[in-house]
Design an enzyme around this catalytic site. Sequence first.
Site, PDB file in Angstrom:
ATOM      1  N   ARG A  19      55.348  35.969  34.500  1.00 25.76           N
ATOM      2  CA  ARG A  19      56.210  35.757  35.615  1.00 25.76           C
ATOM      3  C   ARG A  19      56.561  34.547  35.670  1.00 25.76           C
ATOM      4  O   ARG A  19      57.517  34.124  36.584  1.00 25.76           O
ATOM      5  CB  ARG A  19      55.478  36.100  37.222  1.00 25.76           C
ATOM      6  CG  ARG A  19      54.796  37.460  37.040  1.00 25.76           C
ATOM      7  CD  ARG A  19      55.141  38.260  38.411  1.00 25.76           C
ATOM      8  NE  ARG A  19      54.214  39.432  38.330  1.00 25.76           N
ATOM      9  CZ  ARG A  19      54.324  40.422  39.335  1.00 25.76           C
ATOM     10  NH1 ARG A  19      55.051  40.197  40.399  1.00 25.76           N
ATOM     11  NH2 ARG A  19      53.780  41.421  39.227  1.00 25.76           N
ATOM     12  N   THR A  65      49.727  31.369  27.382  1.00 29.48           N
ATOM     13  CA  THR A  65      49.174  32.299  28.155  1.00 29.48           C
ATOM     14  C   THR A  65      48.331  33.320  26.971  1.00 29.48           C
ATOM     15  O   THR A  65      48.326  32.856  26.058  1.00 29.48           O
ATOM     16  CB  THR A  65      50.098  33.235  29.149  1.00 29.48           C
ATOM     17  OG1 THR A  65      48.962  34.156  29.906  1.00 29.48           O
ATOM     18  CG2 THR A  65      51.042  33.843  28.378  1.00 29.48           C
ATOM     19  N   LYS A  69      45.376  30.381  25.063  1.00 33.26           N
ATOM     20  CA  LYS A  69      44.778  29.233  25.666  1.00 33.26           C
ATOM     21  C   LYS A  69      43.929  28.603  24.960  1.00 33.26           C
ATOM     22  O   LYS A  69      43.843  27.215  25.385  1.00 33.26           O
ATOM     23  CB  LYS A  69      44.423  29.954  27.094  1.00 33.26           C
ATOM     24  CG  LYS A  69      45.422  30.395  27.847  1.00 33.26           C
ATOM     25  CD  LYS A  69      44.740  31.067  28.986  1.00 33.26           C
ATOM     26  CE  LYS A  69      45.843  30.814  30.245  1.00 33.26           C
ATOM     27  NZ  LYS A  69      45.152  31.068  31.733  1.00 33.26           N
ATOM     28  N   ASN A  90      46.646  25.670  29.673  1.00 35.03           N
ATOM     29  CA  ASN A  90      47.624  26.670  30.147  1.00 35.03           C
ATOM     30  C   ASN A  90      49.013  25.865  29.966  1.00 35.03           C
ATOM     31  O   ASN A  90      50.154  26.536  30.310  1.00 35.03           O
ATOM     32  CB  ASN A  90      47.319  27.240  31.289  1.00 35.03           C
ATOM     33  CG  ASN A  90      47.394  26.495  32.508  1.00 35.03           C
ATOM     34  OD1 ASN A  90      47.202  25.203  32.538  1.00 35.03           O
ATOM     35  ND2 ASN A  90      47.409  27.059  33.861  1.00 35.03           N
ATOM     36  N   ASP A 105      44.968  25.615  36.369  1.00 35.10           N
ATOM     37  CA  ASP A 105      44.466  27.036  36.936  1.00 35.10           C
ATOM     38  C   ASP A 105      43.304  26.578  38.036  1.00 35.10           C
ATOM     39  O   ASP A 105      43.358  27.384  39.197  1.00 35.10           O
ATOM     40  CB  ASP A 105      43.650  28.053  35.941  1.00 35.10           C
ATOM     41  CG  ASP A 105      44.917  28.957  35.383  1.00 35.10           C
ATOM     42  OD1 ASP A 105      45.803  28.976  35.730  1.00 35.10           O
ATOM     43  OD2 ASP A 105      44.484  29.403  34.277  1.00 35.10           O
ATOM     44  N   ALA A 130      33.339  36.904  34.203  1.00 36.38           N
ATOM     45  CA  ALA A 130      32.913  35.523  33.590  1.00 36.38           C
ATOM     46  C   ALA A 130      33.972  35.477  32.209  1.00 36.38           C
ATOM     47  O   ALA A 130      33.488  34.662  31.189  1.00 36.38           O
ATOM     48  CB  ALA A 130      31.443  35.608  32.907  1.00 36.38           C
ATOM     49  N   ARG A 154      29.966  42.124  34.149  1.00 38.93           N
ATOM     50  CA  ARG A 154      29.403  43.468  33.471  1.00 38.93           C
ATOM     51  C   ARG A 154      28.644  43.113  32.248  1.00 38.93           C
ATOM     52  O   ARG A 154      27.579  43.622  31.803  1.00 38.93           O
ATOM     53  CB  ARG A 154      30.647  44.278  33.060  1.00 38.93           C
ATOM     54  CG  ARG A 154      30.406  45.323  32.262  1.00 38.93           C
ATOM     55  CD  ARG A 154      31.481  46.218  32.034  1.00 38.93           C
ATOM     56  NE  ARG A 154      32.407  45.379  31.100  1.00 38.93           N
ATOM     57  CZ  ARG A 154      33.964  45.843  30.453  1.00 38.93           C
ATOM     58  NH1 ARG A 154      34.019  46.996  30.761  1.00 38.93           N
ATOM     59  NH2 ARG A 154      34.467  44.985  30.077  1.00 38.93           N
ATOM     60  N   THR A 155      29.197  42.161  31.523  1.00 43.14           N
ATOM     61  CA  THR A 155      28.259  41.738  30.091  1.00 43.14           C
ATOM     62  C   THR A 155      27.502  40.453  30.501  1.00 43.14           C
ATOM     63  O   THR A 155      28.182  39.387  30.565  1.00 43.14           O
ATOM     64  CB  THR A 155      29.461  41.486  28.949  1.00 43.14           C
ATOM     65  OG1 THR A 155      30.578  42.506  28.899  1.00 43.14           O
ATOM     66  CG2 THR A 155      28.894  41.183  27.607  1.00 43.14           C
ATOM     67  N   TYR A 220      46.739  39.805  41.547  1.00 47.41           N
ATOM     68  CA  TYR A 220      48.009  39.876  42.448  1.00 47.41           C
ATOM     69  C   TYR A 220      48.607  41.055  42.223  1.00 47.41           C
ATOM     70  O   TYR A 220      49.872  41.029  42.725  1.00 47.41           O
ATOM     71  CB  TYR A 220      48.515  38.567  42.400  1.00 47.41           C
ATOM     72  CG  TYR A 220      49.184  38.177  40.933  1.00 47.41           C
ATOM     73  CD1 TYR A 220      50.236  38.626  40.375  1.00 47.41           C
ATOM     74  CD2 TYR A 220      48.368  37.206  40.155  1.00 47.41           C
ATOM     75  CE1 TYR A 220      50.763  38.477  38.949  1.00 47.41           C
ATOM     76  CE2 TYR A 220      48.592  36.839  38.895  1.00 47.41           C
ATOM     77  CZ  TYR A 220      49.933  37.511  38.359  1.00 47.41           C
ATOM     78  OH  TYR A 220      50.308  37.175  37.319  1.00 47.41           O
ATOM     79  N   GLY A 241      45.867  36.580  45.314  1.00 49.32           N
ATOM     80  CA  GLY A 241      45.923  35.918  44.121  1.00 49.32           C
ATOM     81  C   GLY A 241      47.267  34.988  43.621  1.00 49.32           C
ATOM     82  O   GLY A 241      47.288  34.346  42.742  1.00 49.32           O
TER      83      GLY A 241
HETATM   84  P1  NAP Z   1      39.579  37.863  30.463  1.00 48.29           P
HETATM   85  O1  NAP Z   1      38.750  36.661  30.106  1.00 48.29           O
HETATM   86  O2  NAP Z   1      39.917  38.983  29.492  1.00 48.29           O
HETATM   87  O3  NAP Z   1      38.108  38.281  31.186  1.00 48.29           O
HETATM   88  C1  NAP Z   1      38.106  39.662  32.089  1.00 48.29           C
HETATM   89  C2  NAP Z   1      37.056  39.656  33.009  1.00 48.29           C
HETATM   90  O4  NAP Z   1      37.126  40.968  33.565  1.00 48.29           O
HETATM   91  C3  NAP Z   1      35.607  39.877  32.126  1.00 48.29           C
HETATM   92  O5  NAP Z   1      34.684  39.088  33.077  1.00 48.29           O
HETATM   93  C4  NAP Z   1      35.118  41.085  32.097  1.00 48.29           C
HETATM   94  O6  NAP Z   1      34.055  41.497  31.920  1.00 48.29           O
HETATM   95  C5  NAP Z   1      35.795  41.875  33.249  1.00 48.29           C
HETATM   96  N1  NAP Z   1      36.203  43.072  33.273  1.00 48.29           N
HETATM   97  C6  NAP Z   1      37.220  43.779  32.570  1.00 48.29           C
HETATM   98  N2  NAP Z   1      37.027  44.925  32.778  1.00 48.29           N
HETATM   99  C7  NAP Z   1      36.151  45.349  33.387  1.00 48.29           C
HETATM  100  C8  NAP Z   1      35.134  46.512  33.765  1.00 48.29           C
HETATM  101  N3  NAP Z   1      36.018  47.755  33.445  1.00 48.29           N
HETATM  102  N4  NAP Z   1      34.235  46.524  34.345  1.00 48.29           N
HETATM  103  C9  NAP Z   1      33.688  45.396  34.778  1.00 48.29           C
HETATM  104  N5  NAP Z   1      34.318  44.091  34.520  1.00 48.29           N
HETATM  105  C10 NAP Z   1      35.412  44.104  33.610  1.00 48.29           C
HETATM  106  O7  NAP Z   1      40.496  37.787  31.754  1.00 48.29           O
HETATM  107  P2  NAP Z   1      41.032  36.588  32.709  1.00 48.29           P
HETATM  108  O8  NAP Z   1      41.927  35.753  32.011  1.00 48.29           O
HETATM  109  O9  NAP Z   1      39.514  35.852  32.954  1.00 48.29           O
HETATM  110  O10 NAP Z   1      41.532  37.071  33.841  1.00 48.29           O
HETATM  111  C11 NAP Z   1      40.658  37.948  34.697  1.00 48.29           C
HETATM  112  C12 NAP Z   1      41.581  38.417  36.114  1.00 48.29           C
HETATM  113  O11 NAP Z   1      41.964  37.210  36.802  1.00 48.29           O
HETATM  114  C13 NAP Z   1      42.724  39.289  35.477  1.00 48.29           C
HETATM  115  O12 NAP Z   1      42.938  40.169  36.647  1.00 48.29           O
HETATM  116  C14 NAP Z   1      43.823  38.451  35.565  1.00 48.29           C
HETATM  117  O13 NAP Z   1      45.146  38.983  35.786  1.00 48.29           O
HETATM  118  C15 NAP Z   1      43.425  37.386  36.851  1.00 48.29           C
HETATM  119  N6  NAP Z   1      44.066  36.280  36.981  1.00 48.29           N
HETATM  120  C16 NAP Z   1      44.797  35.710  37.812  1.00 48.29           C
HETATM  121  C17 NAP Z   1      45.379  34.587  37.641  1.00 48.29           C
HETATM  122  C18 NAP Z   1      46.324  33.994  39.184  1.00 48.29           C
HETATM  123  O14 NAP Z   1      47.004  32.836  38.952  1.00 48.29           O
HETATM  124  N7  NAP Z   1      46.198  34.519  39.982  1.00 48.29           N
HETATM  125  C19 NAP Z   1      45.022  33.503  37.010  1.00 48.29           C
HETATM  126  C20 NAP Z   1      44.239  33.971  35.541  1.00 48.29           C
HETATM  127  C21 NAP Z   1      43.749  35.223  35.787  1.00 48.29           C
HETATM  128  P3  NAP Z   1      33.173  41.541  30.319  1.00 48.29           P
HETATM  129  O15 NAP Z   1      33.020  39.943  30.091  1.00 48.29           O
HETATM  130  O16 NAP Z   1      32.115  42.524  30.798  1.00 48.29           O
HETATM  131  O17 NAP Z   1      34.336  42.330  29.555  1.00 48.29           O
END
Ligand code: NAP
Length: 274
Positions: A19, A65, A69, A90, A105, A130, A154-155, A220, A241
């Site tokens: 976006r 992104t 990163k 970022n 962030d 995490a 989860r992990t 979001y 978010g």
């Molecule tokens: P990431 O590094 O890929 O981490 C994903 C996280 O989600 C991990 O903790 C993962 O757990 C967990 N997860 C994924 N699928 C799962 C499932 N089926 N059951 C349980 N846990 C699950 O991604 P990220 O960058 O941290 O982003 C996380 C979220 O934040 C996303 O939705 C992203 O869109 C959002 N976000 C929003 C903003 C914003 O500006 N609002 C900024 C950054 C991110 P495991 O470790 O067990 O895989």
Amino acid sequence: MTPSPPIAAVLGYPVTHSRSPRLHGHWLERHKIAGHYVPLQVAPEDLEAALALLPRLGFRGANVTLPHKEAALALAAEATPTARRIGAANTLFFSDAGIRADNTDAYGFTRNILDHRPDWRPRVAAVIGAGGAARAIIVALLDQGAHEIRLTNRTPDRAAHLAQEFGAAIRVHPWQARSDMLSGCDTLVNAAALGMTGKPPLELSLDALPQDAIVNDLVYAPLETALLAAARARGNPAVDGLGMLLHQAVPGFEGWFGLRPAVDAALRDAVLAP
Ligand code: NAP
């Protein structure tokens, strides 16, 4: 030669979902800046070459992104302490001295909550997830004064790794006991990719959460997640978010285009428009 208009980019792989072009495009238009902000799909094996070339093409900087990163931070000549603590970049600024990497962030997260609750002072917080986003949230919560951050993932190894890195304030709770850890918390953040459109729901009971605790979902899309709806239904203040995404963009725009833009309803509408 006349100087070329300022230009910045977002580098991702894929990048179509980003976006950021719409967000920065809105500010450029509103402030009548003759600049450009473009999405660039860059494969991981091309990141280093792309970052070497963009400054020579007149780019002033870039957002990076997924999945760039961490790699962008490693390639930067200089990095802010926040980017180093989060372990990822970022926002990049290009100059003759090379690339300076920042991570906005944590700033975006904090400003988003303060927009809604100017008196927010986290003490005991709960964080679900995490991954990369959780790292920024932990840095922000620590900087805002949280002395206990209850973390679940989860992990479990990933959460344990963060606890090792960020110290005694981080307390890891079993994934199965995530609803129980909410007792006594003043802030709850979902930083897991759960509850997003197309992803599984976040299964969490809010029964143990104090009613005045702030609930923030980093997800979001949708804007009103099931978590936020459940929080509002029981009287908790709930913050979506999108504001984090908008606020994290401010320092980059200011650095590249020379003007500190506002985060307001018009920007939200522009970013949310179908
Ligand atoms: P990431 O590094 O890929 O981490 C994903 C996280 O989600 C991990 O903790 C993962 O757990 C967990 N997860 C994924 N699928 C799962 C499932 N089926 N059951 C349980 N846990 C699950 O991604 P990220 O960058 O941290 O982003 C996380 C979220 O934040 C996303 O939705 C992203 O869109 C959002 N976000 C929003 C903003 C914003 O500006 N609002 C900024 C950054 C991110 P495991 O470790 O067990 O895989």
